[in-house]
Design a protein around this motif. Structure first.
Motif, PDB file in Angstrom:
ATOM      1  N   GLY A 185       0.792  -1.219   0.000  1.00 27.37           N
ATOM      2  CA  GLY A 185       0.000   0.000   0.000  1.00 27.37           C
ATOM      3  C   GLY A 185       0.825   1.269   0.000  1.00 27.37           C
ATOM      4  N   VAL A 186       2.105   1.161  -0.327  1.00 28.42           N
ATOM      5  CA  VAL A 186       2.983   2.333  -0.355  1.00 28.42           C
ATOM      6  C   VAL A 186       2.914   3.012  -1.717  1.00 28.42           C
ATOM      7  CG1 VAL A 186       5.366   3.116  -0.082  1.00 28.42           C
ATOM      8  CG2 VAL A 186       4.499   1.261   1.358  1.00 28.42           C
ATOM      9  N   VAL A 187       2.791   2.233  -2.768  1.00 31.96           N
ATOM     10  CA  VAL A 187       2.639   2.727  -4.136  1.00 31.96           C
ATOM     11  C   VAL A 187       1.233   2.385  -4.618  1.00 31.96           C
ATOM     12  CG1 VAL A 187       3.310   2.230  -6.522  1.00 31.96           C
ATOM     13  CG2 VAL A 187       5.059   2.771  -4.834  1.00 31.96           C
ATOM     14  N   ASP A 188       0.606   3.331  -5.300  1.00 32.56           N
ATOM     15  CA  ASP A 188      -0.725   3.129  -5.870  1.00 32.56           C
ATOM     16  C   ASP A 188      -0.557   2.501  -7.253  1.00 32.56           C
ATOM     17  OD1 ASP A 188      -3.177   3.301  -7.136  1.00 32.56           O
ATOM     18  OD2 ASP A 188      -3.643   5.294  -6.369  1.00 32.56           O
ATOM     19  N   PRO A 189      -0.898   1.223  -7.446  1.00 35.24           N
ATOM     20  CA  PRO A 189      -0.647   0.577  -8.734  1.00 35.24           C
ATOM     21  C   PRO A 189      -1.487   1.161  -9.866  1.00 35.24           C
ATOM     22  CG  PRO A 189      -1.907  -0.868  -7.291  1.00 35.24           C
ATOM     23  CD  PRO A 189      -1.479   0.298  -6.462  1.00 35.24           C
ATOM     24  N   VAL A 190      -2.682   1.643  -9.565  1.00 35.95           N
ATOM     25  CA  VAL A 190      -3.514   2.241 -10.615  1.00 35.95           C
ATOM     26  C   VAL A 190      -2.872   3.536 -11.104  1.00 35.95           C
ATOM     27  CG1 VAL A 190      -5.777   3.214 -11.140  1.00 35.95           C
ATOM     28  CG2 VAL A 190      -5.595   1.186  -9.673  1.00 35.95           C
ATOM     29  N   ALA A 191      -2.426   4.373 -10.170  1.00 35.24           N
ATOM     30  CA  ALA A 191      -1.748   5.616 -10.562  1.00 35.24           C
ATOM     31  C   ALA A 191      -0.437   5.315 -11.277  1.00 35.24           C
ATOM     32  CB  ALA A 191      -1.497   6.480  -9.330  1.00 35.24           C
ATOM     33  N   ALA A 192       0.279   4.284 -10.829  1.00 32.41           N
ATOM     34  CA  ALA A 192       1.538   3.931 -11.476  1.00 32.41           C
ATOM     35  C   ALA A 192       1.312   3.506 -12.920  1.00 32.41           C
ATOM     36  CB  ALA A 192       2.232   2.818 -10.695  1.00 32.41           C
ATOM     37  N   ASP A 193       0.211   2.812 -13.165  1.00 28.14           N
ATOM     38  CA  ASP A 193      -0.108   2.388 -14.523  1.00 28.14           C
ATOM     39  C   ASP A 193      -0.315   3.588 -15.439  1.00 28.14           C
ATOM     40  OD1 ASP A 193      -0.771   0.490 -16.551  1.00 28.14           O
ATOM     41  OD2 ASP A 193      -2.885   0.940 -16.230  1.00 28.14           O
ATOM     42  N   VAL A 194      -0.881   4.667 -14.896  1.00 27.44           N
ATOM     43  CA  VAL A 194      -1.105   5.885 -15.679  1.00 27.44           C
ATOM     44  C   VAL A 194       0.194   6.674 -15.839  1.00 27.44           C
ATOM     45  CG1 VAL A 194      -2.305   8.107 -15.714  1.00 27.44           C
ATOM     46  CG2 VAL A 194      -3.518   6.028 -14.982  1.00 27.44           C
ATOM     47  N   GLU A 195       0.958   6.798 -14.747  1.00 31.95           N
ATOM     48  CA  GLU A 195       2.134   7.671 -14.737  1.00 31.95           C
ATOM     49  C   GLU A 195       3.310   7.079 -15.502  1.00 31.95           C
ATOM     50  OE1 GLU A 195       2.372  10.783 -13.405  1.00 31.95           O
ATOM     51  OE2 GLU A 195       0.214  10.630 -13.047  1.00 31.95           O
ATOM     52  N   LEU A 196       3.434   5.766 -15.490  1.00 29.75           N
ATOM     53  CA  LEU A 196       4.597   5.125 -16.108  1.00 29.75           C
ATOM     54  C   LEU A 196       4.325   4.820 -17.576  1.00 29.75           C
ATOM     55  CD1 LEU A 196       5.620   2.771 -13.167  1.00 29.75           C
ATOM     56  CD2 LEU A 196       6.758   4.874 -13.903  1.00 29.75           C
ATOM     57  N   THR A 197       4.075   5.877 -18.322  1.00 29.39           N
ATOM     58  CA  THR A 197       3.927   5.792 -19.770  1.00 29.39           C
ATOM     59  C   THR A 197       4.800   6.878 -20.386  1.00 29.39           C
ATOM     60  OG1 THR A 197       2.046   7.305 -19.797  1.00 29.39           O
ATOM     61  CG2 THR A 197       1.564   4.952 -19.565  1.00 29.39           C
ATOM     62  N   PRO A 198       5.294   6.681 -21.600  1.00 31.03           N
ATOM     63  CA  PRO A 198       6.180   7.695 -22.197  1.00 31.03           C
ATOM     64  C   PRO A 198       5.545   9.075 -22.266  1.00 31.03           C
ATOM     65  CG  PRO A 198       6.282   5.644 -23.442  1.00 31.03           C
ATOM     66  CD  PRO A 198       5.189   5.471 -22.440  1.00 31.03           C
ATOM     67  N   GLY A 199       4.269   9.136 -22.645  1.00 32.41           N
ATOM     68  CA  GLY A 199       3.631  10.440 -22.780  1.00 32.41           C
ATOM     69  C   GLY A 199       3.536  11.177 -21.465  1.00 32.41           C
ATOM     70  N   THR A 200       3.085  10.491 -20.419  1.00 27.10           N
ATOM     71  CA  THR A 200       2.945  11.142 -19.114  1.00 27.10           C
ATOM     72  C   THR A 200       4.306  11.552 -18.568  1.00 27.10           C
ATOM     73  OG1 THR A 200       0.983   9.803 -18.658  1.00 27.10           O
ATOM     74  CG2 THR A 200       2.019  10.892 -16.783  1.00 27.10           C
ATOM     75  N   LEU A 201       5.304  10.697 -18.710  1.00 28.76           N
ATOM     76  CA  LEU A 201       6.630  11.014 -18.186  1.00 28.76           C
ATOM     77  C   LEU A 201       7.222  12.231 -18.887  1.00 28.76           C
ATOM     78  CD1 LEU A 201       8.075   7.421 -17.824  1.00 28.76           C
ATOM     79  CD2 LEU A 201       7.683   9.035 -15.963  1.00 28.76           C
ATOM     80  N   MET A 202       7.072  12.308 -20.191  1.00 32.55           N
ATOM     81  CA  MET A 202       7.643  13.444 -20.919  1.00 32.55           C
ATOM     82  C   MET A 202       6.882  14.728 -20.629  1.00 32.55           C
ATOM     83  SD  MET A 202       8.937  11.893 -24.581  1.00 32.55           S
ATOM     84  CE  MET A 202       7.475  10.940 -24.969  1.00 32.55           C
ATOM     85  N   TRP A 203       5.591  14.596 -20.330  1.00 33.19           N
ATOM     86  CA  TRP A 203       4.781  15.791 -20.063  1.00 33.19           C
ATOM     87  C   TRP A 203       4.939  16.257 -18.625  1.00 33.19           C
ATOM     88  CZ3 TRP A 203       2.376  19.504 -22.500  1.00 33.19           C
ATOM     89  CH2 TRP A 203       1.439  20.286 -21.819  1.00 33.19           C
ATOM     90  N   ARG A 204       4.935  15.283 -17.668  1.00 37.29           N
ATOM     91  CA  ARG A 204       4.875  15.640 -16.262  1.00 37.29           C
ATOM     92  C   ARG A 204       6.232  15.505 -15.559  1.00 37.29           C
ATOM     93  NH1 ARG A 204      -0.674  14.653 -14.221  1.00 37.29           N
ATOM     94  NH2 ARG A 204      -0.317  12.425 -14.532  1.00 37.29           N
ATOM     95  N   GLY A 205       7.088  14.589 -16.005  1.00 37.09           N
ATOM     96  CA  GLY A 205       8.406  14.454 -15.391  1.00 37.09           C
ATOM     97  C   GLY A 205       8.336  13.948 -13.963  1.00 37.09           C
ATOM     98  N   GLN A 206       8.815  14.747 -13.017  1.00 42.20           N
ATOM     99  CA  GLN A 206       8.899  14.385 -11.598  1.00 42.20           C
ATOM    100  C   GLN A 206       9.698  13.090 -11.425  1.00 42.20           C
ATOM    101  OE1 GLN A 206       5.362  14.908  -9.141  1.00 42.20           O
ATOM    102  NE2 GLN A 206       4.243  15.704 -10.906  1.00 42.20           N
ATOM    103  N   TYR A 207      10.936  13.114 -11.895  1.00 43.52           N
ATOM    104  CA  TYR A 207      11.708  11.875 -11.938  1.00 43.52           C
ATOM    105  C   TYR A 207      12.311  11.494 -10.593  1.00 43.52           C
ATOM    106  CZ  TYR A 207      11.227  12.174 -16.988  1.00 43.52           C
ATOM    107  OH  TYR A 207      10.709  12.233 -18.251  1.00 43.52           O
ATOM    108  N   ALA A 208      12.620  12.462  -9.736  1.00 49.76           N
ATOM    109  CA  ALA A 208      13.305  12.138  -8.479  1.00 49.76           C
ATOM    110  C   ALA A 208      12.511  11.167  -7.617  1.00 49.76           C
ATOM    111  CB  ALA A 208      13.635  13.419  -7.716  1.00 49.76           C
ATOM    112  N   PRO A 209      11.218  11.439  -7.325  1.00 48.79           N
ATOM    113  CA  PRO A 209      10.487  10.452  -6.521  1.00 48.79           C
ATOM    114  C   PRO A 209      10.275   9.124  -7.235  1.00 48.79           C
ATOM    115  CG  PRO A 209       9.047  12.278  -7.175  1.00 48.79           C
ATOM    116  CD  PRO A 209      10.430  12.670  -7.544  1.00 48.79           C
ATOM    117  N   LEU A 210      10.209   9.141  -8.574  1.00 49.16           N
ATOM    118  CA  LEU A 210      10.092   7.878  -9.307  1.00 49.16           C
ATOM    119  C   LEU A 210      11.365   7.048  -9.158  1.00 49.16           C
ATOM    120  CD1 LEU A 210       8.323   8.734 -12.687  1.00 49.16           C
ATOM    121  CD2 LEU A 210       7.475   7.262 -10.852  1.00 49.16           C
ATOM    122  N   LEU A 211      12.518   7.695  -9.304  1.00 49.48           N
ATOM    123  CA  LEU A 211      13.779   6.980  -9.128  1.00 49.48           C
ATOM    124  C   LEU A 211      13.872   6.413  -7.719  1.00 49.48           C
ATOM    125  CD1 LEU A 211      16.136   9.494 -10.961  1.00 49.48           C
ATOM    126  CD2 LEU A 211      15.616   7.176 -11.717  1.00 49.48           C
TER     127      LEU A 211
END
Length: 602
Positions: free
Chosen positions: A539-565
């Motif tokens: 329950g530390v990571v939201d898998p539904v949100a991760a499914d949305v965020e971990l796509t090329p389009g979302t990553l290039m648009w929204r970034g926020q790489y530090a917490p992802l790393l």
């Protein structure tokens, strides 16, 4: 530097002694050198630049111990039971832990030097006290300690940019904080002997002249670079082309006159990550030719991510393992044993002066702060007006300091604000710029966490050493940002040693796109790693949100790489430790009130 393990029997004539002897034999079989500290305690050392022992009064200091050039001894008294230790940490600096023995030669106290360059994890088990720097499989497999991952603390740590140097995420062992003495048994309360806030209060007195500040900074960096260069072994040095590593290079060449057999520069594939022109300019000014090599990367694998994350703390630097291995090869082929870096300079030298620097000046001088010619430059650099900074200064007195936390869609929202880092709990009388600098010092301790590079080469960080930390904390932030510029004091202090191309540059080398490419190029591994991983199960990571965020389009648009790393690394860390300790489970959090924290999406 190298690793150490200390094992002390609480009753040298009892049942614990055979267990101690078995551990010593096991450590020896894994290549460590055993030394008896007394009849009930032994020390095992290994790795690059193995720790040495130094006797200072009742303390055995293990590691590198150097004399301060101009120690400033604290004013103690007969009522302070730790007066000797406070003075000792002012007289000496380096990279060390200490042990003190009491009656019957029993271990009675530990300490860790203020820089935190050596990890110090301690626990008690089966009549033994164990202290070590590394979480080795052979040790933990043999002992099988009754520890558990603290899921609530793990959840908070993923939101906390300073988690790399705070409390451990495991219930059982205790990490001794830098500048702290830990009496034994572990149920005893630790005593803080040194804190950044205490040093920073010196900045609240009369401000030194700019020339005095330049001299103090230059002397401190020369002392740190010279001391670490003198630890022995041929040296290599990083010269990224940025200001921080250039400052270290200047001190090595001009003050320490240390022989460096290899100057290494790594460059990325984007213009902002390629600083070869600046590295060559530094080399021409100081008389050396840097070796420039590409920043090495390799595809991520689940097995590799888990194998790289088995130390006491999650460490994002493990994602740089291909680069570390490549650098280690170059350094060892050149015959060098130690590497001098520029890590830590961004924080301690005030790399990004914001409006908070003006707030510090406003707190000290009120409306007279508007007379400072540097503040107009500071406002322009932050693309705000001087009056906006005045408004921020007046509001800050009402809101107080708000420690930052990471906010990202894939992270489950916190049920409470995280614990404030110990070094930030006593900063109310300091300005926000100085508090942010202290937060940076806390974060810099994590630069000493074990990596693939430090396993083979003695990595030395002069800008994270006690002389530099204390010199910069004692200076007001507006002096460190002289001219309204990032690291303005450092630029002027080293103007006679470094080329204008480096001193005058407004841009900064940036590897952000390189690390963003790591995520984008490895989504096939990262998506199931996080969406179907242990953090999601806990329950530390939201898998539904991760499914949305971990796509090329979302990553290039929204970034926020530090917490992802961080999430990627924490996932590997949890998997590695669950293999040792068994599955983690979530317990309900204790109720407590906390001060609000400010959200950042870095």
């Amino acid at each position: 530097m190298g690793e150490y393990l200390i094992v002390a029997s609480k009753d040298p004539d009892g049942a614990a002694e055979p267990r101690s002897d078995a551990l010593a034999a096991l450590a020896r079989s894994h290549g460590l050198t055993i030394r008896r500290l007394n009849e009930s305690c032994w020390l095992a050392t290994g790795g690059p630049n193995p720790a040495r022992c130094h006797q200072v009064g009742p303390w055995t200091l293990i590691g590198d111990v150097l004399n301060r050039n101009r120690p400033r001894l604290p004013h103690g008294g007969p009522d302070d039971p730790w007066d000797y230790e406070r003075k000792m940490l002012a007289r000496f600096w380096g990279r060390f832990v200490g042990v003190r023995f009491g009656p019957r030669r029993q271990l009675e106290a530990l300490l860790r030097d203020p820089s935190g360059a050596l990890e110090c994890v301690v626990w008690e088990q089966d009549g033994l006290t164990l202290i070590c720097s590394h979480a080795r499989n052979w040790l933990l497999d043999h002992l099988r300690p009754d520890w558990r991952i603290n899921v609530e603390r793990l959840t908070e740590a993923l939101h906390d940019p300073l988690a790399g140097s705070g409390a451990l995420l495991i219930d059982g062992p205790v990490a001794v904080s830098p500048g702290t003495v830990q009496p034994l048994p572990l149920a005893s309360a630790p005593e803080t002997l040194w804190s950044p806030a205490e040093i920073a209060r010196r900045s609240l007195g009369p401000a030194p002249s700019l020339e005095e500040a330049r001299t103090a900074l230059r002397s401190a960096l020369d002392e740190a670079a010279g001391g670490l260069a003198g630890l022995g072994g041929p040296l290599a040095a990083e010269v990224s082309g940025g200001l921080d590593s250039s400052l270290v290079a200047a001190s090595l060449v001009c003050a320490a006159r240390a022989p460096v057999s290899l100057w290494l520069n790594a460059y990325g594939t984007t213009p902002e990550s390629d600083e070869r022109v600046h590295a060559r300019a530094v080399g021409q000014a100081l008389g050396f030719e840097p070796l420039s090599v590409p920043h090495a990367t390799a595809p991520l694998t689940a097995a590799g991510l888990q194998a790289m994350a088995a130390e006491f703390r999650p460490n994002a630097a493990v994602l740089d393992t291909p680069h570390d291995l490549a650098w280690a090869r170059h350094i060892l082929e050149a015959g060098a044993a130690g590497l001098m870096t520029g890590k830590g300079g961004d924080s301690i030298l005030v790399q990004a002066p914001s409006a908070e620097v003006f707030v510090d000046l406003w707190r000290a001088r009120g409306w007279k702060a508007l007379r400072s010619p540097d503040m107009a430059e500071l406002a322009a650099a932050n693309e705000i007006s001087l009056w906006t900074m005045v408004g921020a200064a007046r509001r800050q007195r009402r809101t107080g300091h708000r420690p930052p936390i990471w906010d990202h869609p894939i992270l489950t929202p916190l049920r409470r604000d995280p614990d404030v880092h110990p070094w930030l709990r006593d900063c109310d009388d300091l300005g926000p710029g100085k508090a942010f600098q202290i937060a940076g010092v806390a974060d810099s301790v994590s630069h000493n966490n074990p990596t693939a590079l430090s396993a083979m080469v003695d990595v030395r960080n002069p800008l994270g050493a006690q002389p530099v930390i204390e010199a910069c904390l004692a200076l007001p932030t507006w002096i460190l940002a002289a001219g309204g510029r990032d690291r303005g004091l450092a630029r002027s202090a080293f103007a006679d040693r470094l080329p204008d191309l480096v001193l005058g540059r407004r841009s900064k080398g940036d590897m952000t796109r390189l690390y963003s490419r790591i995520i984008l190029d490895n989504l096939a591994v990262i998506r199931p790693w996080l969406i179907e991983g242990r953090l999601a199960a806990l329950g530390v990571v939201d898998p539904v949100a991760a499914d949305v965020e971990l796509t090329p389009g979302t990553l290039m648009w929204r970034g926020q790489y530090a917490p992802l790393l961080a999430a990627i690394v924490f996932e590997g860390w949890v998997r590695a430790w669950e293999c040792r300790l068994g599955p983690a489970d979530r317990a309900p959090p204790p109720a407590r009130a906390t001060a609000p924290a400010s959200r950042v999406s870095a």
